[in-house]
Design an enzyme around this catalytic site. Structure first.
Site, PDB file in Angstrom:
ATOM      1  N   ASP A  59       0.855  -1.187   0.000  1.00  0.00           N
ATOM      2  CA  ASP A  59       0.000   0.000   0.000  1.00  0.00           C
ATOM      3  C   ASP A  59       0.892   1.238   0.000  1.00  0.00           C
ATOM      4  O   ASP A  59       1.741   1.408   0.886  1.00  0.00           O
ATOM      5  CB  ASP A  59      -0.905  -0.012   1.233  1.00  0.00           C
ATOM      6  CG  ASP A  59      -1.805   1.204   1.302  1.00  0.00           C
ATOM      7  OD1 ASP A  59      -2.579   1.409   0.361  1.00  0.00           O
ATOM      8  OD2 ASP A  59      -1.709   1.953   2.285  1.00  0.00           O
ATOM      9  N   THR A  92      -3.300   5.003  -3.765  1.00  0.00           N
ATOM     10  CA  THR A  92      -2.231   5.749  -3.100  1.00  0.00           C
ATOM     11  C   THR A  92      -0.882   5.551  -3.787  1.00  0.00           C
ATOM     12  O   THR A  92      -0.023   6.432  -3.728  1.00  0.00           O
ATOM     13  CB  THR A  92      -2.120   5.322  -1.628  1.00  0.00           C
ATOM     14  OG1 THR A  92      -2.002   3.892  -1.559  1.00  0.00           O
ATOM     15  CG2 THR A  92      -3.347   5.745  -0.850  1.00  0.00           C
ATOM     16  N   THR A  93      -0.692   4.399  -4.434  1.00  0.00           N
ATOM     17  CA  THR A  93       0.538   4.192  -5.205  1.00  0.00           C
ATOM     18  C   THR A  93       0.432   4.896  -6.554  1.00  0.00           C
ATOM     19  O   THR A  93       1.392   5.531  -7.011  1.00  0.00           O
ATOM     20  CB  THR A  93       0.787   2.688  -5.411  1.00  0.00           C
ATOM     21  OG1 THR A  93       0.745   2.018  -4.146  1.00  0.00           O
ATOM     22  CG2 THR A  93       2.139   2.442  -6.056  1.00  0.00           C
ATOM     23  N   ASP A 399      -9.075  -0.423   3.053  1.00  0.00           N
ATOM     24  CA  ASP A 399      -9.038   0.129   1.692  1.00  0.00           C
ATOM     25  C   ASP A 399     -10.262  -0.295   0.895  1.00  0.00           C
ATOM     26  O   ASP A 399     -10.809   0.491   0.116  1.00  0.00           O
ATOM     27  CB  ASP A 399      -7.769  -0.332   0.972  1.00  0.00           C
ATOM     28  CG  ASP A 399      -6.525   0.399   1.457  1.00  0.00           C
ATOM     29  OD1 ASP A 399      -6.675   1.318   2.276  1.00  0.00           O
ATOM     30  OD2 ASP A 399      -5.416   0.041   1.021  1.00  0.00           O
TER      31      ASP A 399
END
Length: 574
Positions: A59, A92-93, A399
């Site tokens: 993550d 998020t990446t 998530d």
């Protein structure tokens, strides 16, 4: 005034150029560090924290939050990832990888002599155009009643996690836990507070043993003595905030007992006091008692547990202060600060309360089943074979719940597998051909940067990225809006047919946040380091001490201190 020459370019001073180049290099280094974690075939990162704890995750927000980033521009990318985590929960990446690609594009535009302010202005226009393109031509509306589509979107999110092999189990749990919180009219909801979902971690078993509990679970068994009940039907539940132990004074004290008669009298009075408390609890009709943790004195003792067991009352101890509100909303009870205010109206209800032995570990938990749940809460009982798996499962389920929350905020789905970025890139190139001036150059650079997502997905899956991205462009140019990368078969497929879908908010939020961060870095032309001011020796007051030490306002002072310069010294030196 001299006339302006045609084709004149920006002649920037060397310091501003060097600082900007340094910021771009530092930020790109952060993006490159987590780029291999993108997608379902992305690698995981093993992190060893300063405390010696080991963490495994892919993550982006988790990895960056644990990294010790020193460069101020690189820290902006870390904060960008955290903003994406708060806004959408997923991607998020992607947001960091996209920001790195945009910074790379900025480097080429700066080398052409385009002013940073012009680049930033054009990038903002490009981001708005991409958002509009995705919503109008690529997105499909979805209703919260369409549970199958929600589960498919969550499975796409979980496909890149460590627990991806358990997505068939975890996806419905994540969807149902959020839908339970929405209440009776989910169509009217505009947001979800994920604090209404409680995650209870229990070591032992496997991730397959994870379950959604329609009620409440405490991560420890009931506290009981010999003969105490462990199962209660038709429970009446009281949450008490007073202590079932002998009272104490506010200050520490010692009672000196000189004879046995006085000792017996003290013990008898203590027994009588505790028995009176237990009788009042029994009189209220409660047969399950939750005792809040106390830090001033013992919240309970063996004597009170003995009396409650004799009265057939199940006891759960050490309820955290932070959990009181959640427990009350779930059970419908009211916390009772004093025994005299305990009444039947303040009790919660449940069809069954009892200890349950978890398979695979032997640990006991207390389950409350058949609760009224007036506050619309959910509880997820997570299982895992070790702490690493358990922690990653918790992050993954969170998530997944954020994905459902994104669909509650903005009820549109788009294709995954790099399809959305490729479609936006293609349409932005078409827009660049219709645009004149510097905007055209910047739009083309922005469109090229968007393709870093499908390029990285193919690269991490072991495919030939240039061939895959070229084929992907061709499919979108022919009107196949849902065309994306099928990493399992190594080819281009329609992501809608494969149910590889994700919320529109995840992609649009990533584009906007990455653009804002890049433009902010681009507008910086100097780095000012503020040093802590150190006073010269001449500015220090020399103090001559005469007397004993006294602490005044946290500084060491001496009685009858005299100074060489002033009556009140700024610093006192021994």
């Amino acid at each position: 005034m001299a006339p302006l020459l045609g084709g004149e370019t920006l002649q920037e001073r060397s310091k501003g150029k060097d600082v900007r180049q340094s910021n771009i290099v530092a930020a790109k280094a952060v993006a490159a560090a987590i780029r291999t974690s993108l997608g379902p075939r992305g690698m995981d990162k093993l992190m060893q924290l300063p405390s010696g704890e080991v963490l495994i995750s892919n993550d982006g927000a988790t990895i960056l939050s644990k990294m010790n980033v020193l460069h101020p521009a690189a820290k902006m990318l870390v904060e960008c990832s955290q903003s994406q985590d708060i806004e959408a929960g997923d991607g998020t990446t992607s947001v960091v990888v996209l920001a790195g690609a945009l910074l790379d594009a900025c480097g080429g535009l700066l080398n052409k002599g385009i002013h940073p302010a012009m680049i930033a202005s054009s990038f903002y226009k490009a981001a708005e155009a991409c958002t509009s393109i995705l919503k109008q031509s690529a997105a499909r509306p979805v209703e919260l009643s369409d549970r199958e589509s929600l589960v498919n979107a969550v499975q796409t999110c979980l496909s890149s996690k460590v627990v991806s092999q358990n997505s068939d189990l975890l996806a419905p749990i994540a969807v149902d836990s959020v839908l339970n919180v929405l209440g009776e009219n989910p169509a009217e909801a505009t947001n979800v507070d994920l604090r209404d979902i409680r995650m209870v971690e229990q070591l032992g078993g496997t991730v397959d043993d994870t379950e959604l509990v329609k009620g409440l679970v405490f991560d420890k068994g009931s506290t009981k003595t010999a003969g105490g009940p462990s199962q209660i039907q038709n429970a009446k539940i009281a949450l008490i905030q007073f202590c079932l132990s002998a009272p104490k004074t506010d200050m520490d004290n010692n009672v000196v007992v000189s004879d046995y008669a006085a000792m017996d009298r003290i013990l008898r009075d203590e027994r009588k006091y505790i028995l009176n408390l237990c009788k009042k609890i029994k009189k209220s009709g409660a047969n399950v008692v939750l005792i809040q943790k106390s830090i001033l004195r013992d919240a309970y003792n063996e004597l009170s547990l003995h009396f409650l067991a004799k009265m057939g009352i199940l006891v759960v101890t050490d309820v955290e202060r932070t959990d009181v509100e959640f427990v009350c909303r779930t059970l419908g009870c009211t916390p009772v600060p004093h025994v005299d205010s305990l009444s039947p109206e303040k009790l919660g209800t449940a069809e069954h309360v009892g200890d349950v032995v978890l398979p695979g570990s032997g640990h006991k938990v207390v389950k409350f089943v058949g609760v009224s749940n007036p506050g619309h809460t959910s509880t997820v009982l997570l299982r895992g074979s070790n702490d690493l798996v358990l922690a990653e499962a918790n992050r993954s389920v969170h998530d997944a719940q954020c994905v459902v929350r994104s669909l509650v905020k903005q009820r549109y789905l788009i294709a995954g597998g790099g399809a959305a970025e490729t479609e936006a890139s293609l349409r932005l190139r078409e827009l660049a051909l219709e645009t004149t001036g510097l905007d055209s150059h910047c739009f083309k650079a922005y469109a090229d940067a968007l393709e870093v997502i499908p390029y990285t997905l193919a690269e991490n899956a072991g495919l030939k990225p240039i061939d895959i991205v070229t084929e992907l462009r061709k499919a979108h140019a022919e009107g196949m809006v849902g065309a994306g990368i099928d990493v399992k078969k190594g080819r281009i497929s329609d992501m809608y047919d494969m149910n590889v879908i994700q919320p529109l908010l995840v992609t649009t939020s990533a584009i906007k946040l990455a653009t804002e961060t890049v433009c902010m870095i681009l507008k910086v032309d100097d780095l000012v380091v503020v040093m802590e001011k150190i006073m010269d020796d001449e500015q220090l007051n020399v103090v001559v001490y005469d007397g004993s030490d006294v602490i005044v306002g946290g500084n060491w002072r001496k009685k009858n201190a005299t100074t060489a310069k002033s009556e009140t010294p700024a610093f006192c030196i021994e």
